[in-house]
Write a protein that holds these residues in place. Structure first.
Motif, PDB file in Angstrom:
ATOM      1  N   GLY A 150       0.811  -1.219  -0.015  1.00  0.00           N
ATOM      2  CA  GLY A 150      -0.048   0.085  -0.041  1.00  0.00           C
ATOM      3  C   GLY A 150       1.034   1.306  -0.024  1.00  0.00           C
ATOM      4  N   ILE A 151       0.305   2.295   0.574  1.00  0.00           N
ATOM      5  CA  ILE A 151       0.625   3.809   0.645  1.00  0.00           C
ATOM      6  C   ILE A 151       0.763   4.375   2.008  1.00  0.00           C
ATOM      7  CG2 ILE A 151       0.751   6.063  -0.254  1.00  0.00           C
ATOM      8  CD1 ILE A 151      -0.618   4.780  -3.046  1.00  0.00           C
ATOM      9  N   PHE A 152       1.737   4.664   2.539  1.00  0.00           N
ATOM     10  CA  PHE A 152       1.743   5.603   3.663  1.00  0.00           C
ATOM     11  C   PHE A 152       1.413   6.938   2.949  1.00  0.00           C
ATOM     12  CE2 PHE A 152       3.805   2.230   6.066  1.00  0.00           C
ATOM     13  CZ  PHE A 152       3.323   2.200   7.526  1.00  0.00           C
ATOM     14  N   ASN A 163      12.555   4.111   5.157  1.00  0.00           N
ATOM     15  CA  ASN A 163      13.317   3.124   4.819  1.00  0.00           C
ATOM     16  C   ASN A 163      12.502   1.529   5.441  1.00  0.00           C
ATOM     17  OD1 ASN A 163      15.157   4.249   3.417  1.00  0.00           O
ATOM     18  ND2 ASN A 163      16.660   4.409   5.296  1.00  0.00           N
ATOM     19  N   LYS A 164      11.912   1.755   6.540  1.00  0.00           N
ATOM     20  CA  LYS A 164      10.965   0.922   7.009  1.00  0.00           C
ATOM     21  C   LYS A 164       9.996   0.525   6.425  1.00  0.00           C
ATOM     22  CE  LYS A 164       9.887  -2.343  10.168  1.00  0.00           C
ATOM     23  NZ  LYS A 164      10.841  -3.721  10.237  1.00  0.00           N
ATOM     24  N   GLY A 169       7.315  -2.820   1.992  1.00  0.00           N
ATOM     25  CA  GLY A 169       6.796  -2.881   0.448  1.00  0.00           C
ATOM     26  C   GLY A 169       5.672  -1.862   0.398  1.00  0.00           C
ATOM     27  N   PHE A 170       5.929  -0.710   0.995  1.00  0.00           N
ATOM     28  CA  PHE A 170       5.024   0.141   0.743  1.00  0.00           C
ATOM     29  C   PHE A 170       5.392   1.447   0.206  1.00  0.00           C
ATOM     30  CE2 PHE A 170       2.876  -2.154   3.940  1.00  0.00           C
ATOM     31  CZ  PHE A 170       1.584  -2.000   3.929  1.00  0.00           C
ATOM     32  N   HIS A 196      10.010   4.916  -5.093  1.00  0.00           N
ATOM     33  CA  HIS A 196       9.081   4.619  -3.833  1.00  0.00           C
ATOM     34  C   HIS A 196       8.145   5.589  -3.593  1.00  0.00           C
ATOM     35  CE1 HIS A 196      11.698   1.373  -3.175  1.00  0.00           C
ATOM     36  NE2 HIS A 196      12.862   1.720  -2.975  1.00  0.00           N
ATOM     37  N   LEU A 197       8.163   6.469  -4.587  1.00  0.00           N
ATOM     38  CA  LEU A 197       7.267   7.906  -4.148  1.00  0.00           C
ATOM     39  C   LEU A 197       5.770   7.779  -5.005  1.00  0.00           C
ATOM     40  CD1 LEU A 197       9.979  10.381  -4.156  1.00  0.00           C
ATOM     41  CD2 LEU A 197       9.151   8.788  -1.981  1.00  0.00           C
ATOM     42  N   VAL A 198       4.901   8.428  -4.567  1.00  0.00           N
ATOM     43  CA  VAL A 198       3.759   8.878  -5.230  1.00  0.00           C
ATOM     44  C   VAL A 198       3.374  10.165  -4.899  1.00  0.00           C
ATOM     45  CG1 VAL A 198       3.033   6.540  -5.790  1.00  0.00           C
ATOM     46  CG2 VAL A 198       2.205   7.506  -3.843  1.00  0.00           C
TER      47      VAL A 198
END
Length: 255
Positions: A150-152, A163-164, A169-170, A196-198
């Motif tokens: 998912g997304i944080f 990094n965590k 996998g987010f 890793h960014l949206v």
């Protein structure tokens, strides 16, 4: 460009929603992903999904600050909707210990239950985590399913936290806070790979500079893209292309 998190059904847009959306389309927004809050926000959200098919895409979930004594009844409503509509994600869900810790235990139960719903329907989750990053991580690890992704959303944490999240996998949802002078993301974004960014706005909240403190709107995501580009020393179009591709991969996982 894909806007991965905006409450465009909010009453804040009651007077000019059509004009606000027109500005978004004119700014090059391809899709707007809409997180849900509780049962009261579903009708407005679904109306927009019907009005703009393929462009305004809804999620379904119970927002942690809406978790109260009746949270189990709310979850039944979310579950019923999941059975009858192809949502893109379960969200926004998570933990919020900023305003009130009264319902911390209920928030934990609601989060874990909604993670189960996400896996049942092969969906990713959109996480709201405020003053509760490590508490949320603990729940994800307790859930123990590496297929849960998912997304944080509205990530504002440290590089260690970034990094965590990535290790789990987010993706990291980057919004207006990236433009704030003391937002802290200048110590994170340069060191995180663009894959890793949206991008998001969280409209109508957290408007980027120079609109900070005012009502946010989707078109302002261009300012977020520019800030990420500046921090990573990349052309803005490259940031737009990469983050949009990252978002599209989330949809592929959810299909």
């Amino acid at each position: 460009m894909i806007e991965t998190h905006a409450h465009i059904y909010s009453d804040d847009y009651a007077e000019d929603r059509a004009a606000m959306l027109e500005r978004a389309w004119n700014a090059g927004i391809e899709q707007i992903w809409m997180p849900n809050c509780d049962h009261t926000t579903i009708p407005g959200m679904m109306k927009l999904a019907a009005q703009f098919p393929g462009k305004c895409l809804p999620m379904i979930g119970l927002h942690p600050t809406y978790v109260k004594e009746d949270f189990e009844q709310e979850l039944v409503i979310m579950e019923d909707w999941l059975e009858k509509y192809p949502f893109i994600a379960v969200g926004e869900i998570g933990m919020d210990l900023f305003w009130d810790k009264t319902f911390k235990e209920q928030q934990e139960k609601a989060f874990l239950y909604q993670c189960k719903l996400a896996r049942k329907h092969n969906l990713w989750i959109d996480i709201h985590s405020r003053n509760a990053f490590w508490e949320t991580v603990k729940l994800i690890e307790e859930f123990g399913d590496p297929a849960l992704k998912g997304i944080f959303h509205c990530f504002t944490g440290t590089l260690e936290e970034a990094n965590k999240a990535i290790e789990l996998g987010f993706k990291l949802g980057i919004g207006g806070v990236a433009t704030f002078k003391n937002g802290g993301l200048d110590q994170v974004i340069p060191f995180v790979d663009i894959e890793h960014l949206v991008l998001e706005t969280d409209a109508p909240y957290l408007a980027p500079v120079p609109y900070r403190g005012k009502r946010n709107e989707v078109a302002y995501i261009d300012l977020v893209a520019q800030r990420v580009a500046d921090l990573k020393h990349l052309p803005k179009q490259e940031v737009i292309n990469a983050t949009s591709d990252n978002a599209k991969k989330m949809l592929q996982k959810a299909s």
